[in-house]
Design an enzyme around this catalytic site. Structure first.
Site, short mmCIF file in Angstrom:
data_model
loop_
_atom_site.label_atom_id
_atom_site.label_comp_id
_atom_site.label_asym_id
_atom_site.label_seq_id
_atom_site.Cartn_x
_atom_site.Cartn_y
_atom_site.Cartn_z
N SER A 6 53.82 41.13 41.71
CA SER A 6 54.03 41.15 43.15
C SER A 6 55.46 40.75 43.48
CB SER A 6 53.07 40.20 43.85
OG SER A 6 53.53 39.98 45.18
N HIS A 64 50.57 46.97 49.45
CA HIS A 64 49.45 46.19 50.02
C HIS A 64 49.79 45.84 51.46
CE1 HIS A 64 47.05 42.11 49.75
NE2 HIS A 64 46.53 42.95 50.62
N MET A 66 49.17 44.15 54.78
CA MET A 66 48.44 43.10 55.51
C MET A 66 48.85 43.23 56.98
SD MET A 66 48.87 40.24 52.55
CE MET A 66 50.04 41.25 51.65
C1 DX5 Z 1 49.16 37.30 48.96
C2 DX5 Z 1 49.70 38.54 48.29
C3 DX5 Z 1 49.77 38.44 46.82
C4 DX5 Z 1 50.67 37.34 46.31
C5 DX5 Z 1 50.27 37.02 44.91
O1 DX5 Z 1 48.95 37.58 50.29
O2 DX5 Z 1 48.89 39.64 48.61
O3 DX5 Z 1 50.15 39.70 46.27
O4 DX5 Z 1 52.01 37.68 46.34
O5 DX5 Z 1 51.05 35.96 44.47
P1 DX5 Z 1 50.55 34.92 43.37
O6 DX5 Z 1 50.31 35.71 42.10
O7 DX5 Z 1 51.68 33.97 43.25
O8 DX5 Z 1 49.29 34.30 43.89
ZN ZN Z 2 49.17 41.59 47.51
#
Ligand code: DX5
Ligand code: ZN
Length: 208
Positions: A6, A64, A66
């Site tokens: 990510s 992704h 949100m």
């Molecule tokens: C959270 C994101 C994730 C996040 C994951 O809202 O969707 O993709 O960046 O990060 P880690 O692996 O650090 O939990």
């Molecule tokens: Zn994500």
């Protein structure tokens, strides 16, 4: 299992180099977290940043969203170079209409569930989906603790829809990825565990 680092955890002052770094280190997809400050209490980056990164790798872009209202932005994200576009079933648009728009734009649709949402919320859309995303943290921030109690959602999806690709996102690292594998996960998103590691290739290899 495929690994999707990510970019939320990367060095934002060198994003193109960070994309090249994970590509060279063995990443399978690039996970790009887009936040609107409304669906989640945080802001990240948008389609212009994704488009700027697109020439720097051939890896698929796993976007992704949100967003409370993803529908109006699907075409823009498709044009920015997204391959997979995942949005949340909890958004304020009609999920069926968003899926149709993603398909009409030539991208693969993914549908995500927050930790508090039963996985059954995805069932009516499963036959149209390329991917289901099970959140293993509350969306909005990287670096949170993995919620092992989300594993039954992955199991249920793999049992009911064996050909559907399932991704999990949040808190995945060397200590938590085994539970994902046992549940039958296909794609693991990993932010901090990949980008905070001194040796990126080793971090991805350990996860694999
Ligand atoms: C959270 C994101 C994730 C996040 C994951 O809202 O969707 O993709 O960046 O990060 P880690 O692996 O650090 O939990
Ligand atoms: Zn994500």
């Amino acid at each position: 299992m495929l690994i999707a680092p990510s970019m939320l955890a990367c060095d934002f002052s060198h994003m193109a180099d960070e994309v090249k770094k994970i590509d060279a280190a063995g990443a399978d997809l690039v996970h790009l977290d887009v936040m609107d400050g409304h669906f989640v209490p945080n802001l990240s980056f948008g389609p212009a940043v994704i488009a700027a990164l697109r020439p720097h790798t051939k890896l698929p872009f796993d976007v992704h969203l949100m967003l409370s209202h993803p529908l109006a932005y699907i075409r823009t994200f498709a044009k920015s170079g997204a391959d997979l576009i995942t949005f949340h079933v909890e958004c304020e648009d009609d999920p069926a209409a968003v899926i149709e728009e993603i398909l009409a734009c030539g991208c693969k649709p993914g549908l995500a569930v927050k930790p508090g949402t039963p996985v059954e919320a995805l069932f009516p859309y499963a036959d149209k989906l390329a991917m289901a995303l099970v959140m293993t943290v509350e969306p909005g921030f990287g670096g949170q603790s993995f919620m092992a109690d989300m594993m039954p959602k992955i199991r249920t999806l793999k049992e009911k829809f064996p050909t559907l690709t399932v991704e999990a996102d949040g808190g995945i690292g060397p200590k938590t990825i085994d539970a994902c594998r046992e549940a039958g996960l296909d794609i693991a998103v990993a932010g901090s565990s990949v980008f905070n590691a001194e040796d990126t290739a080793q971090a991805i290899a350990v996860l694999k």
